[in-house]
Design a protein around this motif. Structure first.
Motif, short mmCIF file in Angstrom:
data_model
loop_
_atom_site.label_atom_id
_atom_site.label_comp_id
_atom_site.label_asym_id
_atom_site.label_seq_id
_atom_site.Cartn_x
_atom_site.Cartn_y
_atom_site.Cartn_z
N ARG A 91 0.83 -1.22 0.00
CA ARG A 91 0.00 0.00 0.00
C ARG A 91 0.86 1.26 0.00
O ARG A 91 0.37 2.35 -0.29
CB ARG A 91 -0.92 0.02 1.22
CG ARG A 91 -1.91 -1.12 1.25
CD ARG A 91 -2.97 -0.89 2.33
NE ARG A 91 -3.64 -2.15 2.63
CZ ARG A 91 -3.32 -2.96 3.59
NH1 ARG A 91 -2.32 -2.64 4.40
NH2 ARG A 91 -3.96 -4.08 3.79
N LYS A 92 2.10 1.10 0.39
CA LYS A 92 3.02 2.25 0.44
C LYS A 92 4.42 1.74 0.13
O LYS A 92 4.66 0.53 0.05
CB LYS A 92 2.98 2.89 1.82
CG LYS A 92 3.40 1.94 2.93
CD LYS A 92 3.45 2.64 4.28
CE LYS A 92 3.99 1.68 5.36
NZ LYS A 92 4.12 2.32 6.65
N LYS A 93 5.35 2.64 -0.04
CA LYS A 93 6.73 2.24 -0.33
C LYS A 93 7.30 1.52 0.89
O LYS A 93 7.19 2.00 2.02
CB LYS A 93 7.56 3.48 -0.67
CG LYS A 93 8.98 3.14 -1.10
CD LYS A 93 9.70 4.37 -1.59
CE LYS A 93 11.14 4.08 -1.97
NZ LYS A 93 11.26 3.11 -3.06
N ILE A 94 7.89 0.37 0.67
CA ILE A 94 8.47 -0.42 1.76
C ILE A 94 9.91 0.03 1.97
O ILE A 94 10.76 -0.12 1.08
CB ILE A 94 8.44 -1.93 1.42
CG1 ILE A 94 7.02 -2.39 1.10
CG2 ILE A 94 9.04 -2.75 2.56
CD1 ILE A 94 6.05 -2.27 2.24
N ASN A 95 10.19 0.61 3.15
CA ASN A 95 11.56 1.07 3.42
C ASN A 95 12.40 -0.04 4.05
O ASN A 95 11.89 -1.12 4.35
CB ASN A 95 11.54 2.32 4.31
CG ASN A 95 10.83 2.07 5.63
OD1 ASN A 95 10.96 0.99 6.23
ND2 ASN A 95 10.07 3.06 6.10
N GLU A 96 13.67 0.23 4.24
CA GLU A 96 14.59 -0.79 4.77
C GLU A 96 14.20 -1.25 6.16
O GLU A 96 14.36 -2.42 6.51
CB GLU A 96 16.03 -0.25 4.77
CG GLU A 96 16.67 -0.16 3.40
CD GLU A 96 16.68 -1.51 2.68
OE1 GLU A 96 17.03 -2.52 3.31
OE2 GLU A 96 16.33 -1.53 1.49
N ASP A 97 13.66 -0.33 6.99
CA ASP A 97 13.24 -0.69 8.34
C ASP A 97 12.09 -1.69 8.29
O ASP A 97 12.06 -2.68 9.04
CB ASP A 97 12.82 0.58 9.11
CG ASP A 97 12.51 0.28 10.56
OD1 ASP A 97 13.35 -0.36 11.22
OD2 ASP A 97 11.42 0.67 11.03
N ASP A 98 11.13 -1.46 7.38
CA ASP A 98 10.02 -2.40 7.21
C ASP A 98 10.53 -3.78 6.78
O ASP A 98 10.07 -4.81 7.27
CB ASP A 98 9.04 -1.88 6.15
CG ASP A 98 8.26 -0.67 6.62
OD1 ASP A 98 8.01 -0.57 7.84
OD2 ASP A 98 7.91 0.18 5.78
N LYS A 99 11.48 -3.78 5.84
CA LYS A 99 12.03 -5.05 5.35
C LYS A 99 12.69 -5.83 6.48
O LYS A 99 12.50 -7.04 6.61
CB LYS A 99 13.06 -4.79 4.24
CG LYS A 99 12.46 -4.33 2.92
CD LYS A 99 13.58 -4.15 1.90
CE LYS A 99 13.05 -3.53 0.62
NZ LYS A 99 14.13 -3.28 -0.37
N GLN A 100 13.44 -5.12 7.32
CA GLN A 100 14.11 -5.78 8.45
C GLN A 100 13.09 -6.41 9.40
O GLN A 100 13.28 -7.54 9.89
CB GLN A 100 14.98 -4.77 9.21
CG GLN A 100 16.24 -4.34 8.46
CD GLN A 100 17.22 -5.48 8.29
OE1 GLN A 100 17.32 -6.38 9.11
NE2 GLN A 100 17.95 -5.46 7.17
N PHE B 263 11.47 -11.01 -0.50
CA PHE B 263 11.99 -9.85 -1.21
C PHE B 263 10.84 -8.94 -1.59
O PHE B 263 9.66 -9.33 -1.58
CB PHE B 263 12.77 -10.26 -2.47
CG PHE B 263 11.98 -11.09 -3.44
CD1 PHE B 263 11.20 -10.50 -4.42
CD2 PHE B 263 12.01 -12.47 -3.36
CE1 PHE B 263 10.46 -11.27 -5.31
CE2 PHE B 263 11.28 -13.26 -4.24
CZ PHE B 263 10.50 -12.65 -5.22
N VAL B 264 11.20 -7.71 -1.90
CA VAL B 264 10.25 -6.72 -2.42
C VAL B 264 10.71 -6.37 -3.82
O VAL B 264 11.86 -5.99 -4.03
CB VAL B 264 10.20 -5.47 -1.52
CG1 VAL B 264 9.24 -4.44 -2.12
CG2 VAL B 264 9.79 -5.83 -0.10
N GLN B 265 9.81 -6.52 -4.79
CA GLN B 265 10.13 -6.25 -6.20
C GLN B 265 9.13 -5.24 -6.71
O GLN B 265 7.94 -5.54 -6.81
CB GLN B 265 10.08 -7.54 -7.00
CG GLN B 265 10.44 -7.39 -8.47
CD GLN B 265 10.53 -8.74 -9.16
OE1 GLN B 265 11.03 -9.72 -8.60
NE2 GLN B 265 10.02 -8.82 -10.39
N ASP B 266 9.60 -4.03 -7.00
CA ASP B 266 8.71 -2.92 -7.35
C ASP B 266 7.72 -2.71 -6.20
O ASP B 266 8.12 -2.48 -5.08
CB ASP B 266 8.03 -3.18 -8.69
CG ASP B 266 9.05 -3.37 -9.83
OD1 ASP B 266 10.09 -2.71 -9.78
OD2 ASP B 266 8.80 -4.19 -10.72
#
Length: 523
Positions: free
Chosen positions: A226-235, A251-254
């Motif tokens: 729903r929004k841009k996934i930042n590095e903190d979210d990925k962690q 992983f996040v792709q686009d």
């Protein structure tokens, strides 16, 4: 697409190899699903610019990715495509750079990379990048890539104890090898592609033990963020997945979130990731049930007394042989001789005390005899029949008699001695054969190994062949149609034969063999 076709044809074999990370027998199916979805995306392209092709492969493999192996495969293609997405055309050097990108992205997607898997193949290919970049053509590149990937597959048991215990290579690694082999086949001229009626090669007999699984559910999600996934979210996502399961690929792709995890709480995974996006696809498999089914399939087969193995040059011929009682088919023939290992594996798969092998080509007999020696050291009695063409094999299976192995072998040998096998091919260049000057594009007609006729006119060749084998005294002519035969050529054979020999019973069957528009048997 040729890579997908070649993978599909080995799907059952790869499923049988699947013992890591969980012996649930679905790696071949999962990788095939990944490739087939990419093929669908490619078919829908209207503008075939390189960027559009790469985007279709990247998105198609992502959306079709299933299972650990399928998800990693999609990331291999993603890395390759993203590395090259600014290119308008590819050189050999560009392609090799794509391999490096494939390796880097794939290793990042797997939170705990394990060697002895599909990752090892792409890593070893990348390690040969300097050598690969010096090659002058794509033909040389794919031939070398096939060789390197095959060697990498052979190394997987030495890197992963679970494979060593089961005496198998890694399924995902072998699957990637078959994709690369398919690329090589296409670049060397095998451009005919069939993604629907692909005949899958049978699986090897592999010993798989029942084991207790730590995590029961293979859980895969695709979400639209729903929004841009930042590095903190990925962690946070990665930490959560590692807490509740294993075999994590994330992983996040686009704007797409893709994850694969083995867990006992798939519902919790869905609930957690709904915080970040909307579900696009959900797949949850009970690995405990899959594993128990696979173990059951491989332990219930009883060893039989007598079995048959045949080398077949075409799908239609394979079907005929199967219908006549052949247990195992090995693809091969003229210009595509199977290895000793291929034949040995076929002998093993039959699971019989006595195995009769039909090489069906003079160039394959030696490999069959070598395979028989190894098989006999494993307690299997092997009889290599020196059949030099597939027609001899078919006649032998039709007219075999007896209950005991010695009687069957004797009846087979007698049938082969009486077989009239006709082969019609087309000369690819000017040459000499048996003292005859052959011109390019002439039809060549053989009875057994003897060149009987050559001429640009097919009727001329048919006439001489039929006279030589006294067709007027025969009853049945069976014609196996090759993959290169045209409808016009088939019509010529049918009309001429029926007109000249009205009493002969003629039957046309799809043979599917390359190089020979027509193979015939006379009875």
């Amino acid at each position: 697409m040729k890579g997908a076709e070649n993978l599909l044809s080995h799907r059952d074999e790869i499923n049988a190899l699947n013992v890591f990370p969980v012996p649930d027998g679905d790696t071949g199916s999962n990788m095939s699903s990944t490739m087939l979805e990419a093929c669908k995306y490619l078919e829908n392209i209207t503008d075939t610019k390189l960027k559009n092709v790469l985007d279709a492969i990247k998105k198609g493999t992502l959306m079709g990715a299933r299972g650990n192996s399928g998800v990693i495969l999609s990331q291999i293609f993603r890395g390759f495509c993203e590395t090259l997405d600014k290119k308008n055309k590819l050189t050999v050097s560009d392609f090799v750079k794509g391999i490096k990108g494939a390796k880097e992205i794939a290793y990042k997607a797997v939170l705990r990379p394990v060697e002895g898997t599909i990752l090892t193949v792409v890593r070893i290919l990348d390690e040969h990048s300097k050598e690969l970049s010096t090659l002058e053509s794509f033909e040389e590149l794919f031939e070398k890539m096939e060789e390197i990937s095959f060697d990498a597959v052979k190394k997987t048991p030495s890197l992963l104890p679970k494979l060593r215990e089961a005496n198998v290579v890694d399924a995902g690694a072998k699957g990637l090898y078959y994709i690369i082999q398919g690329f090589k086949m296409y670049i060397l001229g095998d451009k005919k592609i069939n993604l629907e009626g692909v005949e899958t090669r049978p699986a090897d007999e592999i010993s798989i033990a029942l084991e207790e699984l730590k995590f029961q559910y293979c859980t895969e999600l695709i979400l639209q963020s729903r929004k841009k996934i930042n590095e903190d979210d990925k962690q946070k996502m990665e930490s959560y997945l590692n807490e509740i399961g294993d075999s994590v690929v994330f992983f996040v792709q686009d704007d797409i979130i893709k994850l694969h995890v083995h867990t006992n709480n798939p519902g919790s995974v869905i609930e957690k990731f709904l915080e970040y996006g909307d579900l696009v696809k959900v797949k949850i498999d009970n690995m405990k049930m899959q594993h128990e089914h696979v173990v059951g399939e491989y332990t219930k087969k009883e060893r039989k007394k007598i079995g048959f193995v045949s080398v077949s040059p075409g799908n239609g011929l394979s079907k005929v042989l199967k219908d006549l009682g052949v247990d195992e088919i090995i693809s091969g023939g003229q210009s595509m001789n199977p290895s000793m290992a291929d034949i040995l594996n076929g002998i093993r798969r039959v699971n019989a005390e006595n195995v009769i092998v039909f090489p069906n080509n003079a160039n394959i007999i030696l490999a069959a005899e070598q395979a028989s020696k190894v098989a006999e050291s494993e307690g299997i009695k092997v009889y290599v029949i020196k059949s030099r063409n597939v027609q001899e094999n078919i006649m032998a299976m039709i007219y075999r008699t007896g209950e005991e192995i010695e009687d069957i072998v004797k009846s087979i040998s007698e049938s082969i001695a009486k077989t009239i096998a006709i082969s019609i091919t087309i000369a690819v260049r000017d040459s000499k054969y048996a003292g005859e000057k052959i011109k390019k594009n002439e039809y060549l007609g053989f009875i057994g190994k003897e060149l009987v006729a050559h001429h640009r006119n097919l009727v001329n060749v048919l006439d001489k062949i039929y006279q030589k084998c006294n067709l007027q005294e025969r009853e049945i002519l069976t014609v196996f149609i090759g993959s290169d035969a045209t409808p016009i050529e088939q019509s010529i054979v049918e009309k001429y034969t029926k007109k000249k020999y009205p009493n002969i019973q003629i039957e046309f069957l799809d043979g599917g063999q390359p190089h020979y528009p027509f193979l015939m048997m006379v009875e």
